[in-house]
Design a protein around this motif. Structure first.
Motif, PDB file in Angstrom:
ATOM      1  N   GLU B 211       0.850  -1.194   0.000  1.00 31.22           N
ATOM      2  CA  GLU B 211       0.000   0.000   0.000  1.00 31.22           C
ATOM      3  C   GLU B 211       0.891   1.251   0.000  1.00 31.22           C
ATOM      4  O   GLU B 211       1.833   1.336   0.778  1.00 31.22           O
ATOM      5  CB  GLU B 211      -0.884  -0.011   1.246  1.00 31.22           C
ATOM      6  CG  GLU B 211      -1.974   1.002   1.237  1.00 31.22           C
ATOM      7  CD  GLU B 211      -3.361   0.366   1.066  1.00 31.22           C
ATOM      8  OE1 GLU B 211      -4.289   1.118   0.806  1.00 31.22           O
ATOM      9  OE2 GLU B 211      -3.484  -0.853   1.195  1.00 31.22           O
ATOM     10  N   GLY B 212       0.615   2.161  -0.898  1.00 28.45           N
ATOM     11  CA  GLY B 212       1.386   3.398  -0.961  1.00 28.45           C
ATOM     12  C   GLY B 212       2.576   3.333  -1.891  1.00 28.45           C
ATOM     13  O   GLY B 212       3.264   4.348  -2.077  1.00 28.45           O
ATOM     14  N   THR B 232      -0.259   6.110  -6.636  1.00 27.29           N
ATOM     15  CA  THR B 232       0.168   5.213  -5.558  1.00 27.29           C
ATOM     16  C   THR B 232      -0.781   4.032  -5.482  1.00 27.29           C
ATOM     17  O   THR B 232      -1.980   4.161  -5.741  1.00 27.29           O
ATOM     18  CB  THR B 232       0.172   5.941  -4.198  1.00 27.29           C
ATOM     19  OG1 THR B 232      -1.109   6.557  -4.014  1.00 27.29           O
ATOM     20  CG2 THR B 232       1.248   6.984  -4.117  1.00 27.29           C
ATOM     21  N   ALA B 234      -3.148   1.229  -3.954  1.00 22.90           N
ATOM     22  CA  ALA B 234      -4.085   1.203  -2.827  1.00 22.90           C
ATOM     23  C   ALA B 234      -5.000  -0.001  -2.982  1.00 22.90           C
ATOM     24  O   ALA B 234      -5.355  -0.374  -4.096  1.00 22.90           O
ATOM     25  CB  ALA B 234      -4.907   2.485  -2.793  1.00 22.90           C
ATOM     26  N   ASP B 236      -8.624  -1.790  -2.519  1.00 22.49           N
ATOM     27  CA  ASP B 236     -10.024  -1.392  -2.334  1.00 22.49           C
ATOM     28  C   ASP B 236     -10.711  -2.346  -1.359  1.00 22.49           C
ATOM     29  O   ASP B 236     -10.078  -3.251  -0.817  1.00 22.49           O
ATOM     30  CB  ASP B 236     -10.761  -1.300  -3.683  1.00 22.49           C
ATOM     31  CG  ASP B 236     -10.938  -2.651  -4.352  1.00 22.49           C
ATOM     32  OD1 ASP B 236     -10.643  -3.668  -3.712  1.00 22.49           O
ATOM     33  OD2 ASP B 236     -11.382  -2.683  -5.519  1.00 22.49           O
ATOM     34  N   TRP B 241      -6.177  -4.521  -6.069  1.00 22.33           N
ATOM     35  CA  TRP B 241      -5.247  -3.397  -6.137  1.00 22.33           C
ATOM     36  C   TRP B 241      -5.754  -2.341  -7.118  1.00 22.33           C
ATOM     37  O   TRP B 241      -6.161  -2.664  -8.227  1.00 22.33           O
ATOM     38  CB  TRP B 241      -3.858  -3.862  -6.591  1.00 22.33           C
ATOM     39  CG  TRP B 241      -3.101  -4.542  -5.502  1.00 22.33           C
ATOM     40  CD1 TRP B 241      -2.856  -5.866  -5.391  1.00 22.33           C
ATOM     41  CD2 TRP B 241      -2.486  -3.923  -4.366  1.00 22.33           C
ATOM     42  NE1 TRP B 241      -2.139  -6.133  -4.247  1.00 22.33           N
ATOM     43  CE2 TRP B 241      -1.897  -4.947  -3.599  1.00 22.33           C
ATOM     44  CE3 TRP B 241      -2.393  -2.614  -3.903  1.00 22.33           C
ATOM     45  CZ2 TRP B 241      -1.213  -4.701  -2.417  1.00 22.33           C
ATOM     46  CZ3 TRP B 241      -1.711  -2.366  -2.722  1.00 22.33           C
ATOM     47  CH2 TRP B 241      -1.132  -3.403  -1.990  1.00 22.33           C
ATOM     48  N   ARG B 244      -4.318   5.253  -6.853  1.00 26.40           N
ATOM     49  CA  ARG B 244      -4.762   6.623  -6.568  1.00 26.40           C
ATOM     50  C   ARG B 244      -3.898   7.546  -7.428  1.00 26.40           C
ATOM     51  O   ARG B 244      -2.697   7.660  -7.187  1.00 26.40           O
ATOM     52  CB  ARG B 244      -4.574   6.924  -5.084  1.00 26.40           C
ATOM     53  CG  ARG B 244      -5.257   8.166  -4.600  1.00 26.40           C
ATOM     54  CD  ARG B 244      -5.207   8.296  -3.097  1.00 26.40           C
ATOM     55  NE  ARG B 244      -6.137   7.419  -2.411  1.00 26.40           N
ATOM     56  CZ  ARG B 244      -5.785   6.435  -1.585  1.00 26.40           C
ATOM     57  NH1 ARG B 244      -4.517   6.212  -1.328  1.00 26.40           N
ATOM     58  NH2 ARG B 244      -6.692   5.681  -1.003  1.00 26.40           N
TER      59      ARG B 244
END
Lengths: 170, 305
Positions: B211-212, B232, B234, B236, B241, B244
């Motif tokens: 994440e990120g 990036t 993220a 859900d 995957w 953003r």
């Protein structure tokens, strides 16, 4: 002896009709962002077509509806034919037969517009899904339809006021 | 009021035929030409309409944001100070890179000028997510060129007119862009689904993604250059995957088109004229080391597939 009254063809009004349709198309396709939360616009071309087809049905023959729909497709970058087909079908089914309905019957007219918008949006959704090969998202269409339905009375009232103030259109 | 039924029926048939044949993935050439001509003609009118509307649209946010501006200004000053440090570092690293390149006799990847352009129309309807920008082939824009705003990749050019171009956004249903995680080089295909957060498809089962993680273009398709910032990673709600997007940090009003000469395939450019060793641009491929032909696969044969 009094000379017979000559009724001039309303060329000025026809030009005004063309200008409003063009403006509706341009504003619809322009990045206005009048609200922060959504950048969807009401279906201004449909509202304009509907009002003109009520006030002056002979200004809005099927070819004009087709061209407006096609231009909307082209300006928005979507597959061609979707809105042309949707507008043709909805306005052909729901066309106000009786002229001069706007001045008296806003309630029924709004109801008729709601039905027109519903048909147009459903047809456009089906056509768009077929063209893209996968179901189009429902939410943006629902927002556009709701915004159009809510905005219609305002635009219709302005049109009626303008028309009544001129007096001699009927 | 009655209109010709034959004409109405004919128009219905034409509209239906257009729906059937004007497919975004396989559009006939003459329809592409019609589309480009119409958008080219409409571009100045749309620009003219957009100016007053932009003004009206900005009135509300302007007054709303007055009290926020002071805070934002302080934050920006802080960021500027930080950026100065990074700028110095970047310049130093660029100098170092140039020295290494010279020592290794590497041909640098093409670094071309950006073409700045205003967005003339941004229809975000249910069927397409695109932008019409006010720069076309007259200014060097070509089909497939990547388009960025201040923060990152926005999409790529799909239709080019003389004065305008249409940009397919990363969020569009028809958008597919090969990407990778900056940290681990895990590959995936960024797939638009008309939501604001495009999916990461074709990610390997044990892909090293967190994440990120910063997602950039991988350049695997040879159409977009490698390393353009995308967003990036993220997760859900369904554990899928998504990305953003960096470009969502600001409205896409002004964009840069990067004219990019994609790498020709061996079929397009046979090796007959092999007397010019640096003809095929690319940092890895052009290295004149023995066995250099094999090193060309390094860039594309990463893990994560």
């Amino acid at each position: 002896m009094r000379a017979p009254i000559e009724r001039r063809p309303p060329y000025g009004l026809a030009i005004w009709c063309a200008v409003t349709l063009l403006l509706a198309l341009l504003v619809y396709a322009t990045p206005a962002r009048l609200t922060r939360s959504t950048d969807l616009m009401p279906l201004l071309p449909l509202i304009t077509l509907f009002i003109w087809s009520t006030i002056r049905p002979y200004f809005i023959p099927p070819i004009v509806i087709f061209i407006v729909g096609l231009l909307q497709d082209l300006l928005t970058g979507g597959p061609m034919g979707i809105w042309a087909f949707a507008y043709l079908l909805s306005l052909t089914i729901m066309r106000v037969r009786k002229e001069d309905a706007t001045t008296r019957d806003m309630g029924p007219l709004w109801f008729r517009f709601v039905a027109t918008t519903a048909i147009a949006v459903v047809v456009a959704w089906i056509a768009g899904s077929l063209a893209n090969g996968s179901p189009a998202p429902v939410q943006p269409m629902a927002i556009e339809a709701a915004a159009s339905i809510l905005m219609f009375p305002l635009i219709a009232l302005i049109s009626v006021r303008k028309r009544q103030s001129r007096g001699a259109f009927g | 009021m009655r209109f010709s039924r034959t004409l109405t029926l004919t128009l219905f048939i034409i509209a239906a035929l257009l729906i059937a044949f004007d497919r975004p993935d396989a559009r006939p050439g003459f329809l592409v030409a019609v589309r480009s001509a119409v958008t080219d003609t409409a571009a100045p009118l749309l620009d003219l309409t957009a100016r007053p509307l932009r003004g009206i649209g900005n009135i509300g946010p302007y007054w709303q944001r007055q009290h926020e501006l002071a805070v934002e200004n302080a934050e920006l000053q802080e960021q500027l100070t930080e950026t100065r440090y990074w700028r110095d570092l970047a310049l130093r690293l660029r100098d170092e890179r140039d020295i290494y390149r010279e020592a290794l006799n590497l041909t640098p990847a093409s670094e071309q000028e950006r073409i700045g352009a205003w967005v003339l129309a941004d229809p975000t309807g249910p069927f397409v997510r695109s932008r019409l920008v006010g720069a076309g082939s007259g200014r060097g824009v070509g089909e497939g060129d990547p388009v960025l705003n201040v923060y990152g990749l926005v999409g790529h050019v799909v239709e080019v007119g003389q004065r305008s171009s249409r940009v397919l956004l990363l969020t569009d249903l028809n958008s597919r862009v090969p990407v990778m995680a900056d940290r681990s080089n895990a590959r995936a295909v960024l797939t638009g689904d008309n939501t604001n957060f495009p999916r990461l498809d074709y990610l390997g089962r044990d892909a090293d993604l967190q994440e990120g993680d910063r997602i950039v273009t991988s350049g695997d398709d040879g159409i977009l250059p490698r390393g353009l910032p995308v967003g990036t990673a993220a997760l859900d709600r369904n554990g899928r995957w998504r990305v953003r997007l960096f470009s969502d940090n600001a409205p896409v009003d002004f964009v840069w088109v990067l004219p990019y000469d994609r790498l020709p395939t061996p079929e397009e450019e046979p090796a007959a004229s092999a007397d010019a060793p640096g003809a095929i641009a690319g940092e890895v491929n052009s290295e004149p080391a023995p066995g250099g032909e094999e090193t060309g696969t390094i860039a594309t044969a990463e893990d994560g597939e």
